[in-house]
Design a protein around this motif. Structure first.
Motif, PDB file in Angstrom:
ATOM      1  N   ILE A 131       0.841  -1.204   0.000  1.00 11.53           N
ATOM      2  CA  ILE A 131       0.000   0.000   0.000  1.00 11.53           C
ATOM      3  C   ILE A 131       0.876   1.252   0.000  1.00 11.53           C
ATOM      4  O   ILE A 131       0.659   2.194  -0.765  1.00 11.53           O
ATOM      5  N   SER A 132       1.889   1.247   0.868  1.00 12.51           N
ATOM      6  CA  SER A 132       2.777   2.409   0.972  1.00 12.51           C
ATOM      7  C   SER A 132       3.573   2.597  -0.314  1.00 12.51           C
ATOM      8  O   SER A 132       3.737   3.728  -0.792  1.00 12.51           O
ATOM      9  N   ALA A 133       4.086   1.512  -0.872  1.00 13.71           N
ATOM     10  CA  ALA A 133       4.878   1.603  -2.100  1.00 13.71           C
ATOM     11  C   ALA A 133       4.039   2.157  -3.241  1.00 13.71           C
ATOM     12  O   ALA A 133       4.513   2.981  -4.042  1.00 13.71           O
ATOM     13  N   ILE A 151      14.827   9.930  -3.238  1.00  4.19           N
ATOM     14  CA  ILE A 151      15.436   9.761  -1.920  1.00  4.19           C
ATOM     15  C   ILE A 151      14.818  10.709  -0.896  1.00  4.19           C
ATOM     16  O   ILE A 151      14.690  10.386   0.289  1.00  4.19           O
ATOM     17  N   TRP A 152      14.401  11.901  -1.343  1.00  2.00           N
ATOM     18  CA  TRP A 152      13.768  12.852  -0.426  1.00  2.00           C
ATOM     19  C   TRP A 152      12.395  12.352   0.001  1.00  2.00           C
ATOM     20  O   TRP A 152      11.991  12.511   1.165  1.00  2.00           O
ATOM     21  N   LEU A 153      11.686  11.761  -0.931  1.00  2.00           N
ATOM     22  CA  LEU A 153      10.385  11.189  -0.592  1.00  2.00           C
ATOM     23  C   LEU A 153      10.546  10.058   0.415  1.00  2.00           C
ATOM     24  O   LEU A 153       9.784   9.957   1.382  1.00  2.00           O
ATOM     25  N   VAL A 154      11.532   9.205   0.181  1.00  2.00           N
ATOM     26  CA  VAL A 154      11.786   8.096   1.101  1.00  2.00           C
ATOM     27  C   VAL A 154      12.189   8.628   2.479  1.00  2.00           C
ATOM     28  O   VAL A 154      11.771   8.100   3.516  1.00  2.00           O
ATOM     29  N   GLY A 155      12.985   9.697   2.469  1.00  2.00           N
ATOM     30  CA  GLY A 155      13.394  10.302   3.739  1.00  2.00           C
ATOM     31  C   GLY A 155      12.207  10.831   4.522  1.00  2.00           C
ATOM     32  O   GLY A 155      12.113  10.653   5.744  1.00  2.00           O
ATOM     33  N   MET A 156      11.269  11.494   3.835  1.00  2.00           N
ATOM     34  CA  MET A 156      10.069  11.999   4.504  1.00  2.00           C
ATOM     35  C   MET A 156       9.184  10.853   4.965  1.00  2.00           C
ATOM     36  O   MET A 156       8.562  10.902   6.036  1.00  2.00           O
ATOM     37  N   PHE A 157       9.132   9.797   4.163  1.00  2.00           N
ATOM     38  CA  PHE A 157       8.389   8.599   4.556  1.00  2.00           C
ATOM     39  C   PHE A 157       8.974   8.017   5.840  1.00  2.00           C
ATOM     40  O   PHE A 157       8.249   7.674   6.778  1.00  2.00           O
ATOM     41  N   GLY A 158      10.306   7.942   5.890  1.00  2.00           N
ATOM     42  CA  GLY A 158      10.973   7.446   7.093  1.00  2.00           C
ATOM     43  C   GLY A 158      10.736   8.353   8.292  1.00  2.00           C
ATOM     44  O   GLY A 158      10.588   7.880   9.426  1.00  2.00           O
ATOM     45  N   GLY A 159      10.681   9.663   8.048  1.00  2.00           N
ATOM     46  CA  GLY A 159      10.394  10.593   9.130  1.00  2.00           C
ATOM     47  C   GLY A 159       9.009  10.377   9.721  1.00  2.00           C
ATOM     48  O   GLY A 159       8.831  10.411  10.945  1.00  2.00           O
ATOM     49  N   GLU A 201      -2.116  13.144  16.077  1.00  2.00           N
ATOM     50  CA  GLU A 201      -1.703  12.518  14.826  1.00  2.00           C
ATOM     51  C   GLU A 201      -1.183  13.555  13.832  1.00  2.00           C
ATOM     52  O   GLU A 201      -0.144  13.352  13.183  1.00  2.00           O
ATOM     53  N   GLU A 202      -1.911  14.669  13.683  1.00  2.00           N
ATOM     54  CA  GLU A 202      -1.464  15.691  12.742  1.00  2.00           C
ATOM     55  C   GLU A 202      -0.155  16.339  13.192  1.00  2.00           C
ATOM     56  O   GLU A 202       0.675  16.728  12.372  1.00  2.00           O
ATOM     57  N   PHE A 203       0.027  16.443  14.495  1.00  2.37           N
ATOM     58  CA  PHE A 203       1.260  17.044  15.011  1.00  2.37           C
ATOM     59  C   PHE A 203       2.482  16.214  14.637  1.00  2.37           C
ATOM     60  O   PHE A 203       3.478  16.748  14.130  1.00  2.37           O
ATOM     61  N   VAL A 204       2.423  14.896  14.874  1.00  2.90           N
ATOM     62  CA  VAL A 204       3.606  14.075  14.590  1.00  2.90           C
ATOM     63  C   VAL A 204       3.825  13.929  13.087  1.00  2.90           C
ATOM     64  O   VAL A 204       4.979  13.806  12.634  1.00  2.90           O
ATOM     65  N   LYS A 205       2.760  13.966  12.296  1.00  3.42           N
ATOM     66  CA  LYS A 205       2.930  13.897  10.836  1.00  3.42           C
ATOM     67  C   LYS A 205       3.545  15.183  10.293  1.00  3.42           C
ATOM     68  O   LYS A 205       4.213  15.174   9.244  1.00  3.42           O
ATOM     69  N   MET A 206       3.311  16.287  11.001  1.00  2.74           N
ATOM     70  CA  MET A 206       3.784  17.593  10.539  1.00  2.74           C
ATOM     71  C   MET A 206       5.260  17.821  10.866  1.00  2.74           C
ATOM     72  O   MET A 206       5.942  18.617  10.203  1.00  2.74           O
ATOM     73  N   ILE A 207       5.774  17.131  11.878  1.00  2.00           N
ATOM     74  CA  ILE A 207       7.151  17.381  12.326  1.00  2.00           C
ATOM     75  C   ILE A 207       8.175  17.208  11.196  1.00  2.00           C
ATOM     76  O   ILE A 207       9.032  18.086  11.001  1.00  2.00           O
ATOM     77  N   PRO A 208       8.166  16.103  10.428  1.00  2.00           N
ATOM     78  CA  PRO A 208       9.162  15.980   9.349  1.00  2.00           C
ATOM     79  C   PRO A 208       9.065  17.112   8.334  1.00  2.00           C
ATOM     80  O   PRO A 208      10.095  17.587   7.826  1.00  2.00           O
ATOM     81  N   LEU A 209       7.832  17.574   8.035  1.00  2.00           N
ATOM     82  CA  LEU A 209       7.662  18.669   7.082  1.00  2.00           C
ATOM     83  C   LEU A 209       8.246  19.963   7.633  1.00  2.00           C
ATOM     84  O   LEU A 209       8.895  20.726   6.902  1.00  2.00           O
ATOM     85  N   LEU A 210       8.040  20.222   8.920  1.00  2.00           N
ATOM     86  CA  LEU A 210       8.600  21.423   9.538  1.00  2.00           C
ATOM     87  C   LEU A 210      10.123  21.387   9.509  1.00  2.00           C
ATOM     88  O   LEU A 210      10.773  22.407   9.239  1.00  2.00           O
ATOM     89  N   ALA A 231       4.085  12.392   1.903  1.00  2.00           N
ATOM     90  CA  ALA A 231       5.032  11.292   2.118  1.00  2.00           C
ATOM     91  C   ALA A 231       5.212  11.028   3.617  1.00  2.00           C
ATOM     92  O   ALA A 231       5.297   9.874   4.053  1.00  2.00           O
ATOM     93  N   SER A 232       5.272  12.109   4.404  1.00  2.00           N
ATOM     94  CA  SER A 232       5.364  11.946   5.858  1.00  2.00           C
ATOM     95  C   SER A 232       4.126  11.238   6.397  1.00  2.00           C
ATOM     96  O   SER A 232       4.223  10.328   7.224  1.00  2.00           O
ATOM     97  N   ALA A 233       2.951  11.662   5.916  1.00  2.00           N
ATOM     98  CA  ALA A 233       1.695  11.036   6.342  1.00  2.00           C
ATOM     99  C   ALA A 233       1.656   9.571   5.939  1.00  2.00           C
ATOM    100  O   ALA A 233       1.114   8.728   6.656  1.00  2.00           O
ATOM    101  N   LEU A 234       2.259   9.262   4.794  1.00  2.00           N
ATOM    102  CA  LEU A 234       2.285   7.886   4.315  1.00  2.00           C
ATOM    103  C   LEU A 234       3.141   7.006   5.216  1.00  2.00           C
ATOM    104  O   LEU A 234       2.796   5.842   5.488  1.00  2.00           O
ATOM    105  N   GLY A 235       4.264   7.548   5.709  1.00  2.00           N
ATOM    106  CA  GLY A 235       5.087   6.799   6.656  1.00  2.00           C
ATOM    107  C   GLY A 235       4.340   6.544   7.952  1.00  2.00           C
ATOM    108  O   GLY A 235       4.414   5.451   8.528  1.00  2.00           O
ATOM    109  N   PHE A 236       3.611   7.557   8.415  1.00  2.00           N
ATOM    110  CA  PHE A 236       2.781   7.391   9.608  1.00  2.00           C
ATOM    111  C   PHE A 236       1.732   6.303   9.377  1.00  2.00           C
ATOM    112  O   PHE A 236       1.529   5.429  10.222  1.00  2.00           O
ATOM    113  N   ALA A 237       1.063   6.349   8.227  1.00  2.00           N
ATOM    114  CA  ALA A 237       0.015   5.383   7.916  1.00  2.00           C
ATOM    115  C   ALA A 237       0.573   3.964   7.824  1.00  2.00           C
ATOM    116  O   ALA A 237      -0.099   2.995   8.198  1.00  2.00           O
TER     117      ALA A 237
END
Length: 301
Positions: A131-133, A151-159, A201-210, A231-237
């Motif tokens: 699903i994530s991929a 790589i940036w997308l993957v990094g945000m996903f990891g975040g 949930e929105e707070f922790v998803k927002m941290i990598p973007l900030l 991408a950050s939200a996708l890593g959370f999901a």
């Protein structure tokens, strides 16, 4: 006699038993103590039962957990977490709040980690990964004008994955000081869902973007905020799906793939759009102080 609540008669029979290592003996003595509200004596008897290899250990353990929780004996609960029965029979939420109360932060994160590892199985992990991929590739191809480095997308996903467990820390910390919960009342449940579910949930998803917006030069155009936030939200999901896919039933994979995952990306995109409005439409980053909170509250709602 114990079942008939004839406590004195029951205790007389139990105390006449000479073999003090007889299974269920201390458990029954603990029950007689509870009926007389002798809670400390009951705890001692449950503890003796717990020490018998062939005793009624699980029921004694669960009774001790209930007893110490009701009496707010968090140090005693912390000791029970060292039992071989704790990993299976100690309630996860109570374990986390207990460790927070006794300020054992290292083991707190160990228990949070266990929540994920204990629920992972092959089918659930593969489903969550696919699903994530799928959606990560979609985000990559979405930016058709200036494709971002994958790589940036993957990094945000990891975040998003990394900060996901922070939801438990926020909620558990709040629950140390309040008993607020859903009770069927519309407005109570609405505000509970917004502030106890949406906001964390929105707070922790927002941290990598900030972090990315503050320290990276890779954000070059408006769509980047949307894509990286998604991408950050996708890593959370992905992490959330590992918990939900512990049991594959009732079409849960379809629901998570087509609704929940998209919902997470959409909500975080609302927050990301606050950056777009302030930096590209109003061209004044000082407006972020009110655009960002408004977008954040809307996303949480």
């Amino acid at each position: 006699a114990l079942k008939d609540k004839k406590v004195d008669l029951a205790r007389e029979h139990f105390q006449a038993i000479t073999n003090k290592k007889l299974p269920y003996l201390h458990f029954c003595l603990a029950e007689t103590c509870l009926q007389e509200d002798k809670r400390e004596d009951a705890a001692s008897e449950y503890d003796l039962e717990l020490q018998l290899a062939d005793g009624n250990r699980i029921d004694a353990f669960l009774s001790l957990v209930d007893l110490y929780e009701a009496d707010h004996h968090y140090d005693k609960l912390r000791e029970l977490l060292n039992s071989d029965l704790a990993e299976i029979h100690f309630p996860e939420g109570l374990a986390r709040t207990t460790l927070l109360r006794v300020k054992d932060y290292v083991n707190y994160w160990v228990w949070v980690f266990k929540m994920f590892t204990h629920r992972i199985h092959v089918i659930g992990f593969i489903a969550a990964f696919l699903i994530s991929a799928m959606w990560l590739l979609y985000l990559f191809y979405l930016d058709i004008f200036k494709p971002e480095r994958f790589i940036w997308l993957v990094g945000m996903f990891g975040g998003g994955m990394f900060f996901c467990p922070g939801v438990f820390l926020i909620v558990d910390s709040i629950e140390l000081t309040t008993t607020w919960s859903m009770d069927g009342n519309f407005f109570n449940d609405l505000f509970y869902c917004i502030f106890m579910i949406g906001v964390p949930e929105e707070f922790v998803k927002m941290i990598p973007l900030l972090i990315l917006a503050a320290f990276s030069k890779s954000v070059k155009e408006p769509i980047d905020y949307i894509i990286y936030g998604s991408a950050s939200a996708l890593g959370f999901a992905f992490m959330e799906n590992l918990l939900y896919f512990a049991e594959i039933k009732n079409g849960i994979i379809h629901g998570r793939a087509y609704l929940s995952v998209i919902g997470h990306m959409t909500d975080t995109s609302i927050v990301a759009y606050a950056f777009v409005v302030s930096l590209y439409k109003q061209r004044n980053k000082n407006t972020l102080w009110y655009n960002l909170p408004r977008a954040f509250l809307l996303a949480a709602t």
